[in-house]
Design a protein around this motif. Structure first.
Motif, PDB file in Angstrom:
ATOM      1  N   ALA A 169       0.869  -1.172   0.000  1.00 48.56           N
ATOM      2  CA  ALA A 169       0.000   0.000   0.000  1.00 48.56           C
ATOM      3  C   ALA A 169       0.906   1.222   0.000  1.00 48.56           C
ATOM      4  N   SER A 170       2.121   1.014  -0.540  1.00 47.72           N
ATOM      5  CA  SER A 170       3.073   2.090  -0.785  1.00 47.72           C
ATOM      6  C   SER A 170       3.307   2.995   0.426  1.00 47.72           C
ATOM      7  N   HIS A 171       2.891   4.247   0.323  1.00 53.57           N
ATOM      8  CA  HIS A 171       3.201   5.229   1.369  1.00 53.57           C
ATOM      9  C   HIS A 171       2.190   5.194   2.506  1.00 53.57           C
ATOM     10  N   SER A 179      12.922   7.206   0.920  1.00 53.18           N
ATOM     11  CA  SER A 179      12.049   6.516  -0.032  1.00 53.18           C
ATOM     12  C   SER A 179      10.823   6.021   0.713  1.00 53.18           C
ATOM     13  N   ASP A 180       9.836   5.547  -0.036  1.00 51.57           N
ATOM     14  CA  ASP A 180       8.559   5.203   0.589  1.00 51.57           C
ATOM     15  C   ASP A 180       8.435   3.701   0.879  1.00 51.57           C
ATOM     16  N   GLY A 181       7.248   3.285   1.298  1.00 50.23           N
ATOM     17  CA  GLY A 181       7.001   1.908   1.699  1.00 50.23           C
ATOM     18  C   GLY A 181       7.518   0.896   0.705  1.00 50.23           C
ATOM     19  N   ASP A 182       7.203   1.063  -0.570  1.00 49.37           N
ATOM     20  CA  ASP A 182       7.553   0.067  -1.578  1.00 49.37           C
ATOM     21  C   ASP A 182       8.722   0.490  -2.460  1.00 49.37           C
ATOM     22  N   GLY A 183       9.369   1.604  -2.100  1.00 51.25           N
ATOM     23  CA  GLY A 183      10.647   1.944  -2.748  1.00 51.25           C
ATOM     24  C   GLY A 183      10.534   2.610  -4.103  1.00 51.25           C
ATOM     25  N   ASP A 184       9.327   3.045  -4.489  1.00 45.22           N
ATOM     26  CA  ASP A 184       9.254   3.708  -5.798  1.00 45.22           C
ATOM     27  C   ASP A 184       9.322   5.230  -5.712  1.00 45.22           C
ATOM     28  N   ARG A 185       9.157   5.783  -4.513  1.00 41.27           N
ATOM     29  CA  ARG A 185       9.228   7.250  -4.391  1.00 41.27           C
ATOM     30  C   ARG A 185      10.568   7.676  -3.813  1.00 41.27           C
ATOM     31  N   ASN A 186      10.897   8.934  -4.002  1.00 48.41           N
ATOM     32  CA  ASN A 186      12.118   9.477  -3.418  1.00 48.41           C
ATOM     33  C   ASN A 186      11.923  10.919  -3.024  1.00 48.41           C
TER      34      ASN A 186
HETATM   35 CO    CO Z   1       5.145   3.781  -3.551  1.00 47.67          CO
END
Ligand code: CO
Ligand code: VG1
Length: 585
Positions: free
Chosen positions: A154-156, A318-325
């Motif tokens: 659930a990402s962030h 970075s966020d929960g699943d590592g796609d944001r920065n």
């Molecule tokens: Co994410």
């Protein structure tokens, strides 16, 4: 392992040991379905009756719900079966499976493995311990020619027993399923009546190697290795290493989410950064109680370090699943929209992009800073709706090389997801080449291109009915707004953003309300498609300042007249009952 030919005559023999544990019925079911007879390897496929849930419509990025919802009997199973039911031609092929390690990741993986086996998947690659960052999953799908992948995140959004969980399906290019696939999945969730699952034991997810779930092979793979190898191909690791081994100081906050192991392997081991450079590097099921969203509010640990007197030169989260920065310099915040523009402008300094870019793309609410870079480079800049799924076709058709969103997401054609650590490495490589501070690089950029002042105001957990009323209120003004004077601004256009994909012609409507002014300023209103409680209103504000002497201004001050106008137009305070946004970026 017991192997017995199944047909009527040997059923009794095969079921010998199973009679007592109730498996005989399942074995007989298998016999009926197997024509011609096939081999039985202690597996039985169960067909379980179920009834639809009416709330399984994927949002901006997969299906996200609170953990207790996902734990309801059959809830996860229904969605996973609906996903398989909406796909063609995957039998015998490879699936990639992993998640960000949040609470419920492991049990969900065991269930999905059993369902994949029962649905005829040939092989599943699972990240060790069930861990795969979103960009690493994308990398594996591409590298090993998988038909798709299931990413659990659930990402962030916060995790834990009362936090959020999510399931996202990625297609064979490694990217999030396009709308036609997510719509098909949703349609299947509405009419589902049964699902298939094997009656097998949990497998060991921690030990690397090949295992078996029914007739499906499972390979538990190193979560980091393939991804790290890809990064090494794109960036000048030698130069970055030299930078990190020198006086340069860096802090990378993994926020107790998925990037911990990746960041340690890449920065501390491969690139020689000091031990301890990666903070909060242990993935925890509840992210240590935090909110793994790398912004100025939720990444407070890092913000504290980077805005201290003796701050390091460079900070990232970075966020929960590592796609944001999030990228920070010493006492300096890099707006994600600026980061995208800077990455595009500096791309030829990086080995992986030294031949230049075919084009760039940004989501509609992202600032137009990238457009200015594209113009100067003489390449196209595409404007897509929010969500990475809209970049996939453009990347596949090589219309663009780099793309990004204002929500701390940047990426390129190396995978089909946004990629947090990629962005961090990109910045490090640029810093190593230019030997300037983050602040110098950004302010020079503004000097050259002008500054797009930009801010996003989030109102989280707003009453859903009020949020719809707010959006409808703005929508009802759209036709009369163009030409009107609002304060010092004149409205040039006002619409509900609609996107026609230039590659497949598919149309996506109602992707956010935008009001643009004659001087290039904009305000955009959108409701989030990733939240799980109430509604989140996002207000995006942008204005352009070419004059260098006016660049050193706080964006909130520069955007003040627009902020006021947005409130007057949408009655934000009145309808949300809030004086302030929850998060200001
Ligand atoms: Co994410
Ligand atoms: C948000 C962001 C969007 C991003 C999406 C998924 O969506 O605004 O830019 O693509 O999250 O990112 P929304 O609908 O809440 O505005 V992630 O890192 O949550 O997978």
């Amino acid at each position: 392992m017991k192997m017995t030919v199944i047909d009527g005559s040997v059923l009794s023999q095969c079921a010998e040991g199973d009679r007592n544990n109730g498996r005989q019925y399942e074995i007989m079911a298998l016999v009926h379905r197997s024509n011609p007879p096939r081999y039985f390897t202690e597996m039985a496929i169960k067909t379980v009756s179920t009834t639809p849930f009416d709330d399984q419509k994927p949002g901006t990025s997969g299906l996200r719900k609170q953990v207790p919802t996902f734990q309801k009997p059959n809830y996860l199973e229904n969605f996973v079966q609906a996903t398989f039911d909406s796909l063609d031609d995957y039998q015998g092929k490879t699936l990639v499976l992993g998640g960000d390690g949040r609470y419920f990741n492991r049990p969900a993986i065991q269930i999905i493995l059993r369902m994949a086996a029962a649905n005829g998947v040939g092989k599943t690659l699972v990240g060790q311990g069930g861990i795969l960052s979103t960009p690493a999953a994308s990398c594996l799908i591409r590298k090993y020619d998988a038909f798709g992948g299931i990413v659990l995140s659930a990402s962030h959004n916060p995790g834990g027993p009362e936090g959020d969980f999510g399931v996202k399906y990625n297609v064979s290019n490694g990217g999030p399923a396009p709308e036609k696939v997510t719509s098909a999945i949703f349609e299947h969730t509405k009419s589902i009546s049964e699902y298939q699952i094997t009656d097998t034991e949990d497998i060991d997810l921690d030990e690397l190697g090949t295992k078996q779930v029914g007739e499906m092979t499972v390979e538990v793979v190193d979560s980091v290795a393939d991804y790290a190898e890809l990064m090494e191909q794109l960036f000048d690791f030698g130069k970055i290493r030299k930078l990190l081994e020198g006086n340069f100081s860096m802090c990378m906050d993994s926020m107790h989410a998925v990037t911990g192991p990746y960041a340690k392997a890449i920065f501390e081991q491969a690139l020689g950064a000091k031990a301890g450079t990666v903070t909060n590097g242990e993935p925890l099921e509840d992210f240590g109680g935090g909110h793994p969203d790398p912004n100025l509010v939720y990444a407070h640990d890092l913000v504290k370090v980077m805005f201290a007197e003796d701050a390091p030169d460079f900070g990232a989260a970075s966020d929960g699943d590592g796609d944001r920065n999030m990228i920070l310099g010493n006492n300096f915040f890099v707006n994600p929209s600026d980061s995208l523009a800077l990455i595009a402008a500096n791309a030829t300094l990086i080995p992986g992009y030294k031949d230049g870019l075919s084009g760039v793309a940004r989501s509609m609410p992202t600032s137009q800073a990238a457009d200015r870079v594209a113009k100067k480079l003489g390449i196209d800049c595409y404007e897509t709706p929010t969500g990475w799924k809209f970049f996939g076709n453009l990347l596949d058709a090589d219309k663009i090389t780099i793309c990004g969103e204002e929500s701390f997401g940047t990426g390129s054609n190396h995978v089909r997801e946004k990629d947090g650590l990629w962005a961090v490495l990109f910045w490090l490589n640029v810093l190593a080449e230019r030997q300037q501070s983050v602040e110098e690089i950004v302010t020079e950029h503004w000097k050259e291109y002008g500054r797009n002042f930009y801010s996003r105001h989030d109102y989280e957990g707003v009453d859903s009915a009020k949020a719809s009323e707010l959006m409808d209120g703005v929508r009802s003004q759209l036709s009369s707004l163009p030409g009107q004077k609002l304060g010092d601004y004149t409205v040039e256009y006002a619409d509900d953003f609609s996107y026609t994909d230039p590659i497949d012609g598919s149309v996506s409507e109602k992707q956010g309300i935008r009001i643009g002014f004659t001087d290039g300023s904009r305000m955009v209103f959108r409701l989030s498609g990733t939240g799980t409680q109430g509604a989140t209103l996002r207000l995006y504000l942008e204005s352009y300042e070419p004059d260098e002497s006016k660049h050193n201004v706080d964006p909130q001050a520069a955007l003040k007249p627009l902020i006021k106008l947005a409130d007057e137009t949408a009655k934000i305070k009145e309808l949300t009952g809030r004086d302030e946004p929850t998060v200001i970026t």
